[in-house]
Design an enzyme around this catalytic site. Sequence first.
Site, short mmCIF file in Angstrom:
data_model
loop_
_atom_site.label_atom_id
_atom_site.label_comp_id
_atom_site.label_asym_id
_atom_site.label_seq_id
_atom_site.Cartn_x
_atom_site.Cartn_y
_atom_site.Cartn_z
N HIS A 85 -2.75 -1.91 20.20
CA HIS A 85 -2.80 -2.96 21.17
C HIS A 85 -2.57 -4.43 20.28
O HIS A 85 -2.71 -4.19 19.15
CB HIS A 85 -4.12 -2.70 21.80
CG HIS A 85 -5.11 -2.81 20.90
ND1 HIS A 85 -5.68 -1.74 20.03
CD2 HIS A 85 -5.85 -4.08 20.49
CE1 HIS A 85 -6.57 -2.42 19.36
NE2 HIS A 85 -6.85 -3.60 19.44
N HIS A 106 -1.00 -9.79 16.18
CA HIS A 106 -0.55 -8.56 15.53
C HIS A 106 -0.96 -7.26 16.17
O HIS A 106 -2.04 -7.21 16.99
CB HIS A 106 -1.30 -8.62 14.20
CG HIS A 106 -2.88 -8.54 14.21
ND1 HIS A 106 -3.56 -9.43 14.57
CD2 HIS A 106 -3.40 -7.44 13.74
CE1 HIS A 106 -4.96 -8.93 14.27
NE2 HIS A 106 -4.72 -7.56 14.02
#
Length: 178
Positions: free
Chosen positions: A37, A120
């Site tokens: 995620h 990220h």
Amino acid sequence: MPRLFTAVEIPPVIAMQLSLLRGGLHGARWIDAENYHLTLRFIGDIDDRTADEVADALDRVARRPFTVALSGLDCFSGRGPHSLFARVEPSPALVELQAEHERIIQRLGLPPEGRRFTPHVTLARLRGTSASEVASWLAMRGDVRLPPFEVSRFVLLSSRASVGGGPYLVEEAYPLAA
């Protein structure tokens, strides 16, 4: 007390491509592909009443769908490398969504996020991995480019208290309207 954070989910086809990069790095604890995620705002351990307030406030976010692209791999380090990740190309829509989450959480009386937003997707947690091992691994695999994908919703995720990496549970999903 739930441990909460908001995130963008990674589509299964992109997650599968990222998971093919796993392996070959001493001391890496690889994240399962279904737990990939992009964290927008870590909220932390909060009481149930505050969790309900967070869920309700996030329901008022009105944003359009947007595109995200993953480009390259990198490593977070402090005293040594600790997390391997796929870089997310920042876009105005992504940065604005994250900033709105930050404002909402602070309005509810929770402390501001102490770290600057660096979009990220964490691939592995590292323990006892040397900087040279990470540099070598990144030299072989680090220039990965994946197809962009559309973000049509964000989610409120919960996790159990642990050292990270899941499993994560979707508590609420918030569609982005066209």
